[in-house]
Design an enzyme around this catalytic site. Structure first.
Site, short mmCIF file in Angstrom:
data_model
loop_
_atom_site.label_atom_id
_atom_site.label_comp_id
_atom_site.label_asym_id
_atom_site.label_seq_id
_atom_site.Cartn_x
_atom_site.Cartn_y
_atom_site.Cartn_z
N ASP A 81 0.74 -1.15 0.17
CA ASP A 81 -0.13 -0.09 -0.02
C ASP A 81 0.88 1.28 0.16
O ASP A 81 0.99 2.07 0.89
CB ASP A 81 -0.86 0.07 1.24
CG ASP A 81 -0.16 -0.02 2.69
OD1 ASP A 81 0.77 -0.58 2.82
OD2 ASP A 81 -0.79 0.51 3.64
N HIS A 124 9.30 -0.22 8.63
CA HIS A 124 8.53 -1.53 8.95
C HIS A 124 8.74 -2.45 7.66
O HIS A 124 8.94 -3.67 7.83
CB HIS A 124 7.08 -1.45 9.38
CG HIS A 124 6.82 -0.37 10.33
ND1 HIS A 124 6.96 -0.62 11.53
CD2 HIS A 124 6.62 0.87 10.17
CE1 HIS A 124 6.88 0.42 12.13
NE2 HIS A 124 6.45 1.51 11.41
#
Ligand code: BDR
Ligand code: CA
Length: 316
Positions: free
Chosen positions: A8, A241
């Site tokens: 995303d 991340h």
């Protein structure tokens, strides 16, 4: 290693994608997009634009615009900017078009085409992967492994980032996460327990920007607003991340893994919490019984990861 990247984009997604494009161990075979850090229109447009700008010649298939069950929460503009790229202008792709197939079909097709070889690296809400399982449940036999950036297990003092117990990707679609963790394929979960251990500080990011060529300069640009957001938590520096999940997919040896079935909480005040039942625990775990043993990352050699990212972008 053949990798399908479900993403995303997103600042740290872009870093992870550029790693996949640069690292000689990875052979990226496709990208699927999902809502999360921004709307599906924005994340798909970003994926296409990143591929065009950095000459990443792989198909891009559009995925879900919303979660399986719950309504979409607000997009995290304070982290990734209004355009998902830290409000750094990214020219829309002029020559590249998205695939005609939707993400879930594309995932199933690629799983069968690369049967036994394909690793799914999923770094957004897990909606596309759950829809792929629903569309073609047999893909569990074809996919070699699934590596997920998501979740938080309270290890190393790290719990949620969007609630006291929930991490954003799992919180955005906890039903999908629960299905993906419970499917009979090997899942490795790279949660906040380890991503919050890998701090990239300002000097590190400046060096990537200075010495990392076009990709490094772009990373430095898009991480400025992200860094401002994270500075309040870290005192200086960011967590990438999704790049940690890519690192784990390419080589899990810097990580310590813990085995056991994993569930995601799908409602109530703990919605999005991830919980692993320990096989040797004397406590009953009826809701975990019979589910597959998955691997949760509980420790990481952060210096090694920082060095690996640097090697990828700077070359030494
Ligand atoms: C995850 O949520 C998104 O904001 C990031 O891209 C990452 O995948 C971290 O919780
Ligand atoms: Ca992401």
């Amino acid at each position: 290693m053949k990798i399908l990247f479900d993403t995303d984009p997103g600042v740290d997604d872009a870093m992870a994608l550029l790693m996949l494009a640069r690292d000689p161990r990875a052979r990226l075979v496709g990208i699927t997009t999902v809502y999360g850090n921004a709307s599906i229109d924005t994340t798909t447009s970003n994926a296409l634009a990143l591929c065009e700008r950095f000459k990443i010649d792989v198909p891009v298939a559009r995925g879900a615009a919303k979660a399986l069950v719950r309504p979409v929460a607000a997009y995290p503009e304070m982290v990734h900017g209004r355009n998902g790229m830290g409000d750094v202008a990214l020219a829309p792709a002029a020559a590249r078009r998205e695939e005609s197939h939707r993400a879930e079909r594309f995932i199933a097709r690629m799983a069968r085409r690369h049967s036994g070889d394909l690793v799914l690296v999923a770094v957004g809400p897990l909606t596309n992967i759950a829809l792929a399982l629903e569309h073609d449940p047999d893909i569990v036999e074809h996919v070699r492994a699934v590596v997920v950036m998501g979740g938080a297990f309270g290890v190393n003092g790290h719990a949620g980032n969007v609630s006291p117990v929930a991490e954003a990707n799992v919180f955005n679609d906890p039903h999908a996460a629960d299905q993906v963790f419970s499917a009979r394929w090997p899942v490795t979960i790279v949660g906040l327990d380890v991503t919050h251990e890998v701090l990239l500080d300002t000097a590190y990011l400046d060096a990537v920007g200075r010495d990392g060529g076009a990709e490094g300069a772009f990373i430095r640009d898009i991480t400025r607003g992200y860094e401002e957001f994270y500075n309040r938590q870290t005192g200086g520096g960011i967590y990438s991340h999704d790049a940690s999940a890519v690192a784990c997919a390419l080589d899990a040896s810097p990580f310590k893994l813990r085995r056991g079935p994993v569930r995601a909480v799908t409602g109530g005040i703990a919605m999005g919490q991830t919980i692993q039942a320990m096989p040797d625990s004397p406590v009953p775990a009826i809701d975990w019984a019979g589910r597959p043993q998955q691997s949760v990352c509980v420790d990481v050699d952060a210096s090694r990861l920082r060095a690996d990212f640097r090697t990828c972008f700077v070359g030494k």
